[in-house]
Design a protein around this motif. Structure first.
Motif, PDB file in Angstrom:
ATOM      1  N   ASP A 265       0.819  -1.218   0.000  1.00 50.64           N
ATOM      2  CA  ASP A 265       0.000   0.000   0.000  1.00 50.64           C
ATOM      3  C   ASP A 265       0.849   1.263   0.000  1.00 50.64           C
ATOM      4  O   ASP A 265       0.531   2.240  -0.657  1.00 50.64           O
ATOM      5  N   TRP A 266       1.953   1.239   0.772  1.00 47.80           N
ATOM      6  CA  TRP A 266       2.786   2.450   0.822  1.00 47.80           C
ATOM      7  C   TRP A 266       3.424   2.717  -0.539  1.00 47.80           C
ATOM      8  O   TRP A 266       3.700   3.870  -0.896  1.00 47.80           O
ATOM      9  N   GLU A 267       3.640   1.653  -1.338  1.00 45.23           N
ATOM     10  CA  GLU A 267       4.212   1.856  -2.667  1.00 45.23           C
ATOM     11  C   GLU A 267       3.162   2.443  -3.621  1.00 45.23           C
ATOM     12  O   GLU A 267       3.509   3.225  -4.506  1.00 45.23           O
ATOM     13  N   ARG A 268       1.904   2.067  -3.422  1.00 53.64           N
ATOM     14  CA  ARG A 268       0.829   2.724  -4.202  1.00 53.64           C
ATOM     15  C   ARG A 268       0.835   4.224  -3.907  1.00 53.64           C
ATOM     16  O   ARG A 268       0.739   5.046  -4.823  1.00 53.64           O
ATOM     17  N   TYR A 269       0.921   4.540  -2.630  1.00 52.45           N
ATOM     18  CA  TYR A 269       0.928   5.945  -2.225  1.00 52.45           C
ATOM     19  C   TYR A 269       2.106   6.683  -2.862  1.00 52.45           C
ATOM     20  O   TYR A 269       1.953   7.782  -3.400  1.00 52.45           O
ATOM     21  N   ASP A 289       1.332   3.569 -18.439  1.00 53.76           N
ATOM     22  CA  ASP A 289       0.215   2.630 -18.631  1.00 53.76           C
ATOM     23  C   ASP A 289       0.420   1.374 -17.801  1.00 53.76           C
ATOM     24  O   ASP A 289      -0.537   0.791 -17.268  1.00 53.76           O
ATOM     25  N   LEU A 290       1.654   0.963 -17.697  1.00 54.09           N
ATOM     26  CA  LEU A 290       1.999  -0.259 -16.950  1.00 54.09           C
ATOM     27  C   LEU A 290       1.746  -0.062 -15.442  1.00 54.09           C
ATOM     28  O   LEU A 290       1.282  -0.971 -14.747  1.00 54.09           O
ATOM     29  N   LEU A 291       2.043   1.126 -14.930  1.00 59.48           N
ATOM     30  CA  LEU A 291       1.923   1.387 -13.498  1.00 59.48           C
ATOM     31  C   LEU A 291       0.495   1.720 -13.066  1.00 59.48           C
ATOM     32  O   LEU A 291       0.130   1.496 -11.911  1.00 59.48           O
ATOM     33  N   ARG A 292      -0.315   2.238 -13.993  1.00 58.92           N
ATOM     34  CA  ARG A 292      -1.631   2.770 -13.624  1.00 58.92           C
ATOM     35  C   ARG A 292      -2.519   1.750 -12.893  1.00 58.92           C
ATOM     36  O   ARG A 292      -3.128   2.075 -11.870  1.00 58.92           O
ATOM     37  N   PRO A 293      -2.617   0.486 -13.374  1.00 59.03           N
ATOM     38  CA  PRO A 293      -3.521  -0.454 -12.678  1.00 59.03           C
ATOM     39  C   PRO A 293      -3.099  -0.729 -11.239  1.00 59.03           C
ATOM     40  O   PRO A 293      -3.947  -1.043 -10.401  1.00 59.03           O
ATOM     41  N   PHE A 294      -1.815  -0.633 -10.951  1.00 59.72           N
ATOM     42  CA  PHE A 294      -1.360  -0.843  -9.577  1.00 59.72           C
ATOM     43  C   PHE A 294      -1.746   0.341  -8.689  1.00 59.72           C
ATOM     44  O   PHE A 294      -2.188   0.167  -7.548  1.00 59.72           O
ATOM     45  N   ILE A 295      -1.609   1.563  -9.216  1.00 58.60           N
ATOM     46  CA  ILE A 295      -1.859   2.762  -8.404  1.00 58.60           C
ATOM     47  C   ILE A 295      -3.352   2.994  -8.222  1.00 58.60           C
ATOM     48  O   ILE A 295      -3.844   3.228  -7.110  1.00 58.60           O
ATOM     49  N   TYR A 296      -4.099   2.923  -9.326  1.00 60.39           N
ATOM     50  CA  TYR A 296      -5.509   3.295  -9.299  1.00 60.39           C
ATOM     51  C   TYR A 296      -6.393   2.083  -9.555  1.00 60.39           C
ATOM     52  O   TYR A 296      -6.348   1.489 -10.627  1.00 60.39           O
ATOM     53  N   ALA A 304      -7.952   2.373   0.930  1.00 66.14           N
ATOM     54  CA  ALA A 304      -6.785   3.265   0.946  1.00 66.14           C
ATOM     55  C   ALA A 304      -6.754   4.123   2.215  1.00 66.14           C
ATOM     56  O   ALA A 304      -5.686   4.474   2.713  1.00 66.14           O
ATOM     57  N   ILE A 305      -7.935   4.475   2.742  1.00 66.99           N
ATOM     58  CA  ILE A 305      -7.999   5.311   3.941  1.00 66.99           C
ATOM     59  C   ILE A 305      -7.265   4.650   5.100  1.00 66.99           C
ATOM     60  O   ILE A 305      -6.454   5.268   5.785  1.00 66.99           O
ATOM     61  N   GLU A 306      -7.546   3.354   5.330  1.00 68.37           N
ATOM     62  CA  GLU A 306      -6.912   2.658   6.449  1.00 68.37           C
ATOM     63  C   GLU A 306      -5.404   2.568   6.258  1.00 68.37           C
ATOM     64  O   GLU A 306      -4.631   2.695   7.202  1.00 68.37           O
ATOM     65  N   SER A 307      -4.988   2.355   5.007  1.00 65.85           N
ATOM     66  CA  SER A 307      -3.551   2.282   4.724  1.00 65.85           C
ATOM     67  C   SER A 307      -2.881   3.614   5.028  1.00 65.85           C
ATOM     68  O   SER A 307      -1.805   3.661   5.635  1.00 65.85           O
ATOM     69  N   LEU A 308      -3.521   4.709   4.610  1.00 68.86           N
ATOM     70  CA  LEU A 308      -2.944   6.029   4.866  1.00 68.86           C
ATOM     71  C   LEU A 308      -2.928   6.329   6.365  1.00 68.86           C
ATOM     72  O   LEU A 308      -1.989   6.931   6.885  1.00 68.86           O
ATOM     73  N   ARG A 309      -3.986   5.894   7.042  1.00 69.94           N
ATOM     74  CA  ARG A 309      -4.041   6.121   8.483  1.00 69.94           C
ATOM     75  C   ARG A 309      -2.876   5.401   9.171  1.00 69.94           C
ATOM     76  O   ARG A 309      -2.231   5.935  10.060  1.00 69.94           O
ATOM     77  N   ARG A 310      -2.634   4.165   8.719  1.00 66.30           N
ATOM     78  CA  ARG A 310      -1.534   3.387   9.294  1.00 66.30           C
ATOM     79  C   ARG A 310      -0.190   4.063   8.993  1.00 66.30           C
ATOM     80  O   ARG A 310       0.692   4.128   9.851  1.00 66.30           O
TER      81      ARG A 310
END
Length: 951
Positions: A265-269, A289-296, A304-310
């Motif tokens: 999750d932190w890598e998505r962020y 294009d390759l990275l987009r499906p992982f991020i979004y 994502a909220i819980e991950s950011l909170r952590r």
């Protein structure tokens, strides 16, 4: 922003004195130029010299820059020109030293322009951040392009299978990716290339990845190395796949596989701001294009909220642990919280809303307003507060070109900040900063989440805590039907002793709020007075650290876990008292009892270390210890509550130790090779080094307080020198590596020692070399080692290092263990060693049983296994496969070398005694029990011992 109508005459007296000193030095180095300055120019120059030591230092070294700066370049700065100017300067450069000098001088000249412009108010902040980002990007790409051509001339051009040249693509992360770089930021980069293949046109073909790794190493050096001209940018490569332990450069397919299978999750962020640097190409499109499906995600992603909170909790922990104050980036309401607010919306809704898929925070926050996700007032407050903090940060860093987000601790720098911000004094600026951070934190809590409020109504325990008379306190306890006569005297005495401690008004107020809530938890225990004592010892250690009192005050889960764990295990209570930073682990019970998977300790540790500056050895050592302590706490918490089966405790403690060993070796290697270079045969990768675990580590049986029995091996047989600035013989390199590893393990930091390491099982023991060449190790084991050393080898296991060394060690171990032996002589030697050990180590009374050393105890069982392996491995090589006793007994039973019932008795007794030892450790008790507690099991062991080894 209009230029400030201020002159040197407006500078406070201390700044004017600083300016005068710099002016004199400049006058001495460039008298004719200074004499030619117009009065207004001279006045402005004096002002700037007083405001920024960095500008003053650079101008004293390059006074001729003033001609162009006053020739209109301050006003005419165009970020589009950076790339063109650098391309012209790089034309004809032939050596890396020239390239380094060119990059650094251009960087310093432009940074002087930008800092001057910021202090004098010639540009809006957003333009300054864009200009800084464009400058960084132009410098990185100029270095990359020059290096690529230079490398192609030497090694040929990297090609794909269809003969197309392959470029190195650079992902700019963080603020560089978002085009919002601050003045003295480091830059986070990820290197990648499109397709595997080989170079063509060089003297010898090599794989593309090898070409790009070498190029990446040189590129980092071009940018990061400090020379007489300084550095270009500090480069951080730790955001790449697998962090420090991953290859420096991977292909597009390697990136895709990693993020699909292992991305966190932190890598998505982090990837929200990722942007391919340099002129845009088809490869840039392909990479994004390759990275987009992982991020979004394609759906609205509230996880994502819980991950950011952590992540925010982790940052708060770091602030507490490092005792950061006045930090406008990481503190509550700091710059990072604005980024969290905006990026939480991007991660949640970016899959559905393409307009949110952008790196710029300013752009994303405007989109959120247009999408109706944020109200106008929220957008305005967040943006204005963010701009204020970023402007303060930029000026703060431009004073001395230092990467800091901590407000000054001296009046001189406060005066500089106030001048640049156009404010009267420190008080006014502090008020504006505090107001901005308050607004940001309010929006952060509304978006990402904050602490839930608790019932403020006074509980009867508040009356108990504040009682002055014993009769009143006993009456309160009686009303609640609580029969524990020992609680009030303990509480009263402790409160009286706390009254004498200097904890400050904020600490006192927090303690008065905390204690009634904590008493509620204590009174829910079977014996509140027994529970109070270990909890009070923890409180004793944190009284002067108000942030930890506040953590317990505001977090019911943390209070509950503190009490329950202190009651369950005095060892845990002692750990919490000794290392209060472990209290952070109690915040989220779900996380506390979710022990790391056995296979994940390595990756968890690598991610943990990403938060620590790579070059800060002290913080790296502290981080290793904090990781070990926090993971041990999680294992112990899961152990005492039954969440983790007792059979798995040693597995977790062993795999944790292995992950730490890996990082210690990697760090030691980096430190020694930075000083002395690499052994010639290691220039293309690999360490040629191995760590072998003996004893409990080798047998996968570590306990909570176990030390590590280690042996170090290498494969060097040459007399070559390393290739660094201070070359040494390769054998000496490995000796220094071993010494550095031991230093990293044994150094005592705030969080104690990492592990106690025992090296006495190496060839020739304490008189032998710290690190042995692998074949010499084999010769020693075959020709010189004693029987007890072969017994130890039964429990030896390859722990970390190169695969080739792993295979060779396993072959040597098997070969030594499989030596034919006279069984009668072997049995006699093993018995004598056991008797010698018992006479030295067994000190118990008649009614006590020592779990390890008493007859029928753990050591007897271990000696049975070791004897049977050494006696039979020559006929049954499969006995050399395992190093742990449970599996060895399983193989012995399968081979009918030990009756199945005997193997089962030994295994059950061994596990029972080890589990009891774990339990006693957590109770902080010695490994002793009543003689009759395990009498039946230990009698079986003694009978089997006599049957196998004789009297």
């Amino acid at each position: 922003m209009a230029p400030q109508d201020k002159t040197q005459n407006d500078l406070p007296s201390p700044l004017a004195q600083v300016a005068t000193g710099h002016w004199q030095r400049l006058l001495e180095s460039w008298p004719q130029g200074m004499a030619a300055l117009e009065p207004a120019q001279a006045d402005e120059l004096k002002t700037v010299l007083g405001l920024s030591d960095y500008i003053a230092t650079q101008l004293c070294r390059h006074p001729d820059w003033l001609e162009t700066l006053f020739g209109g370049e301050l006003e005419r700065l165009e970020r589009q020109s950076f790339s063109t100017e650098l391309a012209n300067r790089f034309a004809g450069i032939g050596s890396e030293d020239e390239a380094k000098a060119t990059l650094r001088r251009y960087r310093n000249y432009q940074m002087v322009r930008l800092a001057w412009r910021d202090f004098m108010g010639y540009a809006e902040l957003e333009h300054s951040l864009l200009d800084l980002s464009a400058l960084a990007e132009a410098l990185v790409i100029a270095a990359r392009d020059w290096l690529y051509l230079d490398m192609c001339r030497q090694y040929g051009t990297p090609m794909d299978a269809e003969g197309r040249p392959q470029p190195l693509l650079i992902l700019g992360m963080g603020k560089l990716g978002g085009r919002e770089l601050n003045f003295s930021s480091d830059i986070d980069l990820i290197f990648t290339f499109p397709e595997h293949g080989d170079t063509q046109g060089g003297r010898r073909s090599q794989p593309n990845q090898q070409f790009f790794i070498r190029m990446g190493q040189r590129l980092v050096n071009l940018l990061d190395q400090v020379t007489v001209d300084g550095f270009v940018f500090r480069v951080d490569m730790r955001l790449r796949p697998y962090g420090e332990s991953g290859p420096l450069v991977v292909s597009f397919s390697g990136l895709e596989d990693y993020y699909q299978e292992q991305g966190r999750d932190w890598e998505r962020y982090a990837m929200v701001k990722a942007r391919a640097l340099g002129p845009w190409t088809g490869y840039s499109d392909e990479l994004h294009d390759l990275l987009r499906p992982f991020i979004y995600r394609r759906y609205i992603d509230f996880s994502a909220i819980e991950s950011l909170r952590r992540m925010k909790q982790l940052i708060a922990q770091e602030v507490r642990r490092r005792q950061l104050t006045d930090n406008i980036k990481l503190g509550a309401g700091g710059i990072r919280e604005v980024e969290f607010v905006v990026q939480s919306f991007q991660l949640i809704r970016g899959g559905r809303e393409p307009a949110l898929r952008q790196q710029s925070l300013f752009g994303a926050i405007d989109v959120l307003y247009h999408l109706g996700q944020l109200e106008y007032l929220a957008v305005d407050e967040l943006k204005q507060s963010y701009l204020l903090l970023r402007r303060v940060e930029n000026l703060l860093q431009a004073i001395g070109d230092k990467q800091t987000q901590t407000l000054p601790d001296n009046s001189l720098d406060w005066q500089r900040l106030c001048y640049g911000m156009g404010l009267a004094d420190e008080t006014e600026l502090r008020q504006q900063i505090a107001a901005a951070m308050l607004k940001i934190h309010r929006h952060f809590k509304a978006t990402v989440g904050g602490d839930e409020g608790e019932d403020k109504a006074e509980h009867w325990t508040a009356q108990l805590w504040n009682s002055q008379e014993a009769e009143d306190a006993r009456a309160l306890l009686s009303e609640q039907q609580l029969q524990d006569d020992g609680l009030w005297p303990l509480l009263s005495n402790w409160r009286d002793s706390m009254a004498k401690r200097a904890i400050g008004p904020r600490g006192r107020e927090t303690l008065d709020k905390l204690m009634p809530r904590l008493l509620q938890e204590l009174l829910g225990q079977q014996s509140p007075s027994a529970a109070f004592e270990p909890v009070a010892r923890v409180l004793d250690q944190i009284l002067t650290r108000t942030t930890y009192l506040e953590l317990l005050c505001e977090n019911p889960g943390a209070r509950q876990q503190l009490v329950s764990l202190c009651c369950a295990s005095p060892w845990i209570a002692a750990q919490l008292a000794k290392f209060p930073m472990l209290l952070d682990e109690l915040i989220d019970p779900a996380q506390l009892y979710d022990t790391t998977s056995l296979d994940d300790y390595g990756s968890e540790l690598r991610q943990y270390l990403l938060r620590v500056p790579e070059e800060d050895m002290e913080q790296q050592m502290e981080a290793l210890r904090q990781f070990k302590l926090s993971q041990q706490l999680k294992i112990a918490a899961a152990d005492v509550t039954g969440v983790l089966p007792v059979m798995e405790v040693s597995d977790h403690l062993t795999f944790l130790a292995e992950a730490i060993i890996e990082q210690v070796v990697v760090q030691a290697w980096q430190q020694i090779s930075a000083r002395h270079g690499l052994p010639p045969q290691r220039e293309n990768g690999g360490l040629g080094f191995a760590v072998v675990g003996y004893g409990k580590l080798g047998g996968i049986e570590l306990g909570y307080g176990s030390d590590l029995d280690l042996v170090f091996l290498h494969d060097n047989t040459s007399t070559d020198l390393t290739n660094g600035e201070r070359p040494i013989e390769v054998n000496h390199f490995y000796l220094k590596l071993a010494q550095r590893i031991l230093h990293l393990f044994s150094t005592r930091t705030t969080s104690g020692e990492l592990y106690e390491v025992d090296m006495r099982l190496r060839p020739s023991g304490a008189s032998g070399l710290l690190v042995s060449e692998i074949e010499r190790f084999g010769e020693y084991q075959r020709d010189e080692a004693w029987t007890w050393e072969h017994q130890a080898l039964v429990r030896a296991r390859f722990v970390f290092g190169d695969n080739a060394l792993a295979a060779r060690f396993s072959a040597i171990r098997a070969q030594v263990l499989e030596k034919p032996r006279d069984k009668a002589e072997l049995a006699k030697a093993v018995r004598e060693m056991r008797q010698k050990m018992r006479s030295h180590l067994l000190k118990v009374s008649d009614d006590q049983f020592d779990l390890k050393q008493s007859p029928g105890g753990i050591a007897d069982i271990e000696f049975i296994a070791q004897y049977l392996v050494l006696a039979n491995a020559s006929d049954y090589p499969e006995l050399t496969i395992w190093s742990d006793n449970v599996r060895i007994f399983g193989v012995l039973a399968e081979l009918e070398l030990l009756p199945i019932m005997s193997a089962q008795h030994l295994t059950q007794a061994y596990c029972l005694l080890r589990d009891e030892n774990h339990r006693l450790t957590l109770q902080q008790l010695p490994g002793l029990v009543a003689t009759d507690k395990f009498a039946a099991q230990t009698l079986d062991v003694q009978n089997i011992y006599r049957a196998v080894l004789g009297d």
